[in-house]
Structure formats: structure tokens, C-alpha cells
Enzyme design. Structure first.
Site: not given
Ligand code: NDP
Length: 293
Positions: A66-67, A169, A238
């Protein structure tokens, strides 16, 4: 008996990770926006849990991506009645150490183990199953997490206790932010002197200034003018904020990372919630009045 693994959060990085986990372990998936989990199920044959509570109920090991740690805490504490002794939560979110320790303590009171397992390598690394994963937690929980994490990782390191994976991280991503800013500024100056980016990068990438930013991100995203959106600047902001907290708490100087934090915060405001992290370079180009090509 094989572990039943449930995956929560099919975002940019969660989705390709879940593909590997589900291909190996089967199990349930859940995403806040149901359309995303339906599409994932159509493509992979995964089973969508009707609710997050049903996922926790039906899994031995739960993976979250999650974020921020805030959403993880919200999901975990919102399913209080479903957690039971003997379960494990692997949190692949780039979280903050203090909230991870809080979640771990809350779960620990219910006999549930917790491992923070943030990842690095981007969406392409996740798709290839080649992420670097940093684990924070007790040895037994980390050992149990290993085969699940292995499905999407080329490198797994047990860093220390709960929250240490998150701290590492955050520092890694602070280095990424500093590199983007520094490379963007340097290449913009060279562009103004008439040095093409390809020539500058040819030298830098054979020299001591090279980094993932100069070797991959700038050529593939900036010089190409493709600007793909794979990792939101808001999430990098963040991460750098978490790193700054770690530096402050440990009493370490934080000038360079402090400047990168300011650039990320400002960029996030100007470029919006969906902008990619590399778009920080757009702002440097704009201010310099030059394109890095
Ligand atoms: P996204 O913004 O693409 O996805 C976030 C996910 O969290 C979605 O599935 C979203 O659901 C869900 N979500 C958001 N708010 C809530 C909530 N209140 N309750 C339940 N589910 C929720 O983020 P990323 O996948 O890119 O990133 C996820 C994590 O991984 C973060 O911590 C990021 O820093 C880390 N990360 C990301 C990388 C990247 O290249 N993208 C690389 C390495 C780490 P919905 O579909 O409904 O919006």
C-alpha cells in the site's frame, strides 16, 4: 501443508509482485478499487476475496503493498476480528519504521508475526521477479517470509529488527532523489553549453559519477522524452520524508537529503499526485530553459 497466501494492494508495484506470489502459492487477492482486482483475476486466474476481512480470514500469510504505513495500519486494525494466532503479515509497502513497530506490536498481542519487506527495482524489476527486498523482523518470521518473497526477488537481505527494512529503503530512495536532482542539474548545464546528453552520458557512465539515474532513468525516460509513469513522485517524497526523520532521530547531518526533500515536496505540488518521480527533471529543464536531449 502449504501456506495460504493473500495479497492486498494491486497498484503499480503490487500487481506484478502479486502475479509471482499467486503463481507460486495460489491464494486470494484484494484491492480497494474492485475493478483492478477483477482485471487481475481475469488475467491470472486469481481468486478475488469478497472483502479485505475475508482475505485475512482465509490466509495464513497476508502480504500488503500500500502507499504508506498509515493505510497498512488502517487495513490491519480494520480487520481486528479476523486476525488469529499463528498468522504472518509481510508488509511490502515502503513504510515508516515507527508505524511498522506499532503495527507489529498490535499484531504481536494477537499472536501474529510481522515483517517489513520493502522492495526496490521498480515495476520492471517486479515484473521480472528481480527485486531487492530488505526484511525487518525476528529470525523465525523472516525465515517464514523467505519463500514468499523469493518469488519476486533476486536479492533478499535480513536487515535487523522490525522497521530496519523500512529505514534502509527510505535511505536508498533518498539517494535516488539526490541523484535525480544532481544529474538533472548537471546535464541541463551541459546542454546549455551545447553538449548533447548522449555524449555527456557516454562519459559519465564510464566514470565515477554514474548511477542508476544516469545509466537507466535519464536515457530511457528523459532523453527519449517518453516520461513513463511507474513510480509516483508523491511516493518518493514520502520516502525522502521518512529518511529525513531517520537522519534527525539519529542526530546525523542532513543537508543533501534535506534539499532533495524540498525539491520532491515542491515538485509534487507543481506536478500533481500522478506525476512520475523522474518528472522532477522537467522542472529543472523548465527553470533552466533547456531540454536534456
Ligand atoms: P500505487 O499508488 O500504484 O498503488 C497503491 C495501492 O494501494 C493501490 O492498490 C491502491 O488501491 C491501494 N490503496 C491506496 N489507499 C488505500 C487505502 N486507504 N486502503 C486500501 N488500499 C489502498 O502505489 P505503488 O504500487 O507504486 O506503491 C506501493 C508501495 O510500494 C509504496 O509504498 C511505494 O513507495 C512502494 N514502491 C513502489 C515502487 C514503484 O516503482 N511503483 C518501487 C518500490 C517501492 P486503489 O487501486 O483502490 O487505488
Amino acid at each position: 501443508m502449504a501456506e495460504r497466501v493473500g495479497f492486498i494492494g494491486l497498484g503499480a508495484i503490487g500487481r506484478p509482485m502479486a502475479k509471482h506470489v499467486i503463481a507460486r502459492f495460489g491464494g486470494l487477492v484484494w484491492n480497494r478499487t474492485p475493478e483492478r482486482s477483477r482485471r487481475f483475476a481475469d488475467e491470472t486466474g486469481a481468486t478475488v476475496a469478497p472483502s479485505v476481512a475475508a482475505l485475512v480470514e482465509g490466509s495464513d500469510v497476508v502480504v500488503t503493498c500500500l502507499p504508506t504505513s498509515r493505510e497498512v495500519r488502517e487495513v490491519v486494525q480494520g480487520t481486528e476480528r479476523q486476525w488469529r494466532s499463528g498468522q504472518l503479515l509481510i508488509d511490502a509497502t515502503s513504510g515508516d519504521p515507527a508505524t511498522s513497530r506499532e503495527i507489529a506490536a498490535w499484531l504481536g498481542q494477537r499472536g501474529v508475526s510481522f515483517v517489513d519487506a520493502p522492495v526496490s527495482g521498480g515495476t520492471s524489476g517486479a515484473a521480472a521477479g528481480k527485486l531487492a527486498v530488505m526484511l525487518g523482523g525476528e529470525a523465525a518470521a523472516v525465515a517464514r517470509a523467505h519463500p514468499i518473497v523469493e518469488t519476486c526477488a533476486a536479492k533478499i537481505v535480513h536487515v535487523g529488527g522490525v522497521g530496519t527494512g523500512d529505514a534502509l529503503k527510505a535511505i536508498n530512495n533518498a539517494l535516488l532523489a539526490v541523484s535525480i536532482e544532481a544529474a538533472g542539474e548537471g546535464l541541463a548545464a551541459l546542454a546549455k553549453l551545447g553538449v548533447p546528453a548522449a555524449k555527456a552520458l557516454e562519459v559519465i557512465n564510464a566514470s565515477s559519477g554514474r548511477s542508476n539515474v544516469t545509466e537507466n532513468l535519464i536515457p530511457e525516460r528523459v532523453v527519449s522524452r517518453k516520461w513513463p509513469r511507474t513510480f509516483r513522485l508523491a511516493l518518493l517524497d514520502k520516502d525522502v520524508g521518512i529518511a529525513l526523520d531517520v537522519l534527525r532521530q539519529t542526530g546525523v547531518p542532513h543537508e543533501a537529503i534535506g534539499m532533495a526533500k524540498q525539491a520532491c515536496a515542491e515538485g509534487r505540488k507543481r506536478l500533481g499526485a500522478e506525476a512520475d518521480h523522474v518528472e522532477l527533471v522537467k522542472l529543472i529543464e523548465e527553470q533552466a530553459g533547456v531540454e536534456i536531449r
